[in-house]
Design a protein around this motif. Structure first.
Motif, mmCIF file in Angstrom:
data_model
loop_
_atom_site.group_PDB
_atom_site.id
_atom_site.type_symbol
_atom_site.label_atom_id
_atom_site.label_comp_id
_atom_site.label_asym_id
_atom_site.label_seq_id
_atom_site.Cartn_x
_atom_site.Cartn_y
_atom_site.Cartn_z
ATOM 1 N N ILE A 20 -11.728 -15.967 2.421
ATOM 2 C CA ILE A 20 -10.702 -15.718 3.446
ATOM 3 C C ILE A 20 -10.294 -17.036 4.104
ATOM 4 O O ILE A 20 -9.103 -17.330 4.265
ATOM 5 N N ALA A 21 -11.286 -17.848 4.469
ATOM 6 C CA ALA A 21 -10.997 -19.128 5.119
ATOM 7 C C ALA A 21 -10.191 -20.039 4.205
ATOM 8 O O ALA A 21 -9.220 -20.680 4.633
ATOM 9 N N GLU A 22 -10.577 -20.104 2.942
ATOM 10 C CA GLU A 22 -9.883 -20.985 1.995
ATOM 11 C C GLU A 22 -8.476 -20.494 1.685
ATOM 12 O O GLU A 22 -7.526 -21.278 1.630
ATOM 13 N N PHE A 23 -8.331 -19.188 1.465
ATOM 14 C CA PHE A 23 -6.998 -18.641 1.193
ATOM 15 C C PHE A 23 -6.073 -18.857 2.386
ATOM 16 O O PHE A 23 -4.895 -19.187 2.218
ATOM 17 N N ARG A 24 -6.598 -18.658 3.599
ATOM 18 C CA ARG A 24 -5.771 -18.842 4.800
ATOM 19 C C ARG A 24 -5.358 -20.298 4.948
ATOM 20 O O ARG A 24 -4.229 -20.591 5.332
ATOM 21 N N ALA A 25 -6.276 -21.199 4.644
ATOM 22 C CA ALA A 25 -6.004 -22.618 4.862
ATOM 23 C C ALA A 25 -5.126 -23.222 3.767
ATOM 24 O O ALA A 25 -4.263 -24.056 4.042
ATOM 25 N N ASN A 26 -5.337 -22.782 2.518
ATOM 26 C CA ASN A 26 -4.728 -23.495 1.384
ATOM 27 C C ASN A 26 -3.820 -22.651 0.502
ATOM 28 O O ASN A 26 -3.156 -23.184 -0.385
ATOM 29 N N SER A 53 -13.082 -13.098 -11.261
ATOM 30 C CA SER A 53 -11.932 -13.996 -11.208
ATOM 31 C C SER A 53 -11.461 -14.151 -9.769
ATOM 32 O O SER A 53 -11.841 -13.386 -8.883
ATOM 33 N N LYS A 54 -10.621 -15.157 -9.564
ATOM 34 C CA LYS A 54 -10.044 -15.363 -8.233
ATOM 35 C C LYS A 54 -9.175 -14.171 -7.837
ATOM 36 O O LYS A 54 -9.144 -13.771 -6.661
ATOM 37 N N GLU A 55 -8.477 -13.586 -8.814
ATOM 38 C CA GLU A 55 -7.644 -12.408 -8.538
ATOM 39 C C GLU A 55 -8.501 -11.245 -8.041
ATOM 40 O O GLU A 55 -8.129 -10.540 -7.101
ATOM 41 N N GLU A 56 -9.660 -11.031 -8.693
ATOM 42 C CA GLU A 56 -10.563 -9.949 -8.283
ATOM 43 C C GLU A 56 -11.080 -10.177 -6.856
ATOM 44 O O GLU A 56 -11.189 -9.241 -6.059
ATOM 45 N N LEU A 57 -11.392 -11.418 -6.544
ATOM 46 C CA LEU A 57 -11.895 -11.748 -5.206
ATOM 47 C C LEU A 57 -10.810 -11.509 -4.165
ATOM 48 O O LEU A 57 -11.064 -10.910 -3.103
ATOM 49 N N PHE A 58 -9.599 -11.944 -4.449
ATOM 50 C CA PHE A 58 -8.511 -11.737 -3.505
ATOM 51 C C PHE A 58 -8.213 -10.249 -3.335
ATOM 52 O O PHE A 58 -7.954 -9.775 -2.231
ATOM 53 N N LEU A 104 -1.906 -11.432 9.430
ATOM 54 C CA LEU A 104 -0.660 -12.126 9.106
ATOM 55 C C LEU A 104 -0.887 -13.271 8.129
ATOM 56 O O LEU A 104 -0.107 -13.466 7.190
ATOM 57 N N ASP A 105 -1.958 -14.031 8.345
ATOM 58 C CA ASP A 105 -2.248 -15.140 7.431
ATOM 59 C C ASP A 105 -2.493 -14.637 6.012
ATOM 60 O O ASP A 105 -1.987 -15.201 5.038
ATOM 61 N N LEU A 106 -3.293 -13.566 5.880
ATOM 62 C CA LEU A 106 -3.579 -13.030 4.551
ATOM 63 C C LEU A 106 -2.337 -12.398 3.935
ATOM 64 O O LEU A 106 -2.142 -12.457 2.718
ATOM 65 N N ALA A 107 -1.489 -11.798 4.771
ATOM 66 C CA ALA A 107 -0.238 -11.246 4.255
ATOM 67 C C ALA A 107 0.643 -12.359 3.698
ATOM 68 O O ALA A 107 1.276 -12.208 2.644
ATOM 69 N N ARG A 108 0.694 -13.498 4.390
ATOM 70 C CA ARG A 108 1.469 -14.642 3.884
ATOM 71 C C ARG A 108 0.913 -15.115 2.547
ATOM 72 O O ARG A 108 1.668 -15.420 1.611
ATOM 73 N N VAL A 109 -0.411 -15.191 2.473
ATOM 74 C CA VAL A 109 -1.045 -15.603 1.215
ATOM 75 C C VAL A 109 -0.691 -14.622 0.104
ATOM 76 O O VAL A 109 -0.337 -15.014 -1.013
ATOM 77 N N ALA A 110 -0.774 -13.327 0.415
ATOM 78 C CA ALA A 110 -0.490 -12.298 -0.588
ATOM 79 C C ALA A 110 0.942 -12.388 -1.073
ATOM 80 O O ALA A 110 1.219 -12.320 -2.279
ATOM 81 N N ILE A 111 1.876 -12.549 -0.137
ATOM 82 C CA ILE A 111 3.290 -12.623 -0.515
ATOM 83 C C ILE A 111 3.552 -13.863 -1.360
ATOM 84 O O ILE A 111 4.233 -13.805 -2.391
ATOM 85 N N ALA A 113 1.426 -15.437 -3.172
ATOM 86 C CA ALA A 113 0.732 -15.305 -4.460
ATOM 87 C C ALA A 113 1.472 -14.393 -5.418
ATOM 88 O O ALA A 113 1.284 -14.480 -6.635
ATOM 89 N N THR A 114 2.304 -13.508 -4.888
ATOM 90 C CA THR A 114 2.971 -12.536 -5.758
ATOM 91 C C THR A 114 4.348 -12.982 -6.237
ATOM 92 O O THR A 114 4.897 -12.396 -7.161
ATOM 93 N N ILE A 115 4.899 -14.000 -5.620
ATOM 94 C CA ILE A 115 6.274 -14.388 -5.935
ATOM 95 C C ILE A 115 6.452 -14.691 -7.419
ATOM 96 O O ILE A 115 7.449 -14.293 -8.036
ATOM 97 N N HIS A 116 5.484 -15.382 -8.004
ATOM 98 C CA HIS A 116 5.618 -15.790 -9.415
ATOM 99 C C HIS A 116 4.843 -14.887 -10.370
ATOM 100 O O HIS A 116 4.703 -15.217 -11.549
ATOM 101 N N SER A 117 4.351 -13.769 -9.876
ATOM 102 C CA SER A 117 3.575 -12.873 -10.741
ATOM 103 C C SER A 117 3.933 -11.427 -10.447
ATOM 104 O O SER A 117 3.369 -10.822 -9.536
ATOM 105 N N PRO A 118 4.869 -10.848 -11.198
ATOM 106 C CA PRO A 118 5.257 -9.452 -10.958
ATOM 107 C C PRO A 118 4.077 -8.484 -11.054
ATOM 108 O O PRO A 118 3.988 -7.535 -10.275
#
Length: 203
Positions: A20-26, A53-58, A104-111, A113-118
């Motif tokens: 969570i900390a890493e995804f929020r920060a980077n 995988s990183k996808e599974e963790l997210f 909100l931070d995780l929602a930004r990360v999620a959005i 992360a999804t832009i280039h992967s339908p």
């Protein structure tokens, strides 16, 4: 529970918190499993033992987030109570959740992360939809009681929550606007209630 199991659970939780900390920060793409392992003070093998995988963790982080939101939004329909009085706390909880910085931070990360992967996008959107179920169930019960007009409950739930998100989510996500002040949260909720009940309440 045995001691080894407790240690395993603690390591899993440490991995999730580090992620969570890493995804929020980077962000999603820059965050690596190596960095998550280092932040969690565990080996890379331990991370992969818990999450292939990183996808599974997210996805697990999102699942936990949605589960927390769902628990907060549980509100059984009460035939004897005014609809507005029942809906107000449901919508206030929703707005308060949308104002949570971690969410909100995780929602930004999620959005992002999804832009280039339908495929990833479809999975995350499905998860985001699941946590709205509490309101859908409430609307269905109010319809069964003859107090709301016939309309697809999922549609009506999405509609009223869209009214909230247009003030309390998308401006913060897309334009960096500050979270709504408490007074404005109440104003947004009351306005959404006015529109929803004017449209769907049986007079």
């Amino acid at each position: 529970m045995t001691a080894p199991q407790r240690l395993t659970d603690r390591k899993r939780e440490a991995i999730i918190q580090a992620a969570i900390a890493e995804f929020r920060a980077n962000g999603f793409d820059i965050t690596s499993m190596d960095k998550i392992a280092a932040t969690a003070s565990v080996s890379k093998r331990t991370v992969y033992n818990h999450f292939p995988s990183k996808e599974e963790l997210f996805a697990e982080i999102l699942n936990q987030l949605w589960a927390r939101v769902t628990a907060e939004q549980e509100a059984p329909y009460r035939p004897e109570a005014p609809l507005r009085d029942q809906l107000r706390p449901l919508l206030l909880k929703k707005v308060q959740m949308l104002a949570d910085d971690n969410f909100l931070d995780l929602a930004r990360v999620a959005i992002a992360a999804t832009i280039h992967s339908p495929e990833r996008s479809q999975s995350m959107v499905a998860r985001m939809g699941e946590h709205e179920e509490g309101l859908t169930v409430w609307i269905r019960a109010a319809q069964a009681d003859g107090r709301l007009k016939p309309v697809a409950p999922e549609f009506a739930a999405q509609q009223v929550q869209g009214l909230l998100k247009s003030f309390a989510f998308w401006p913060q996500i897309s334009m960096g606007q500050p979270n709504l002040a408490l007074e404005m949260q109440g104003t947004v909720v009351e306005s959404a209630l006015d529109m929803f009940l004017a449209c769907y309440q049986v007079q």
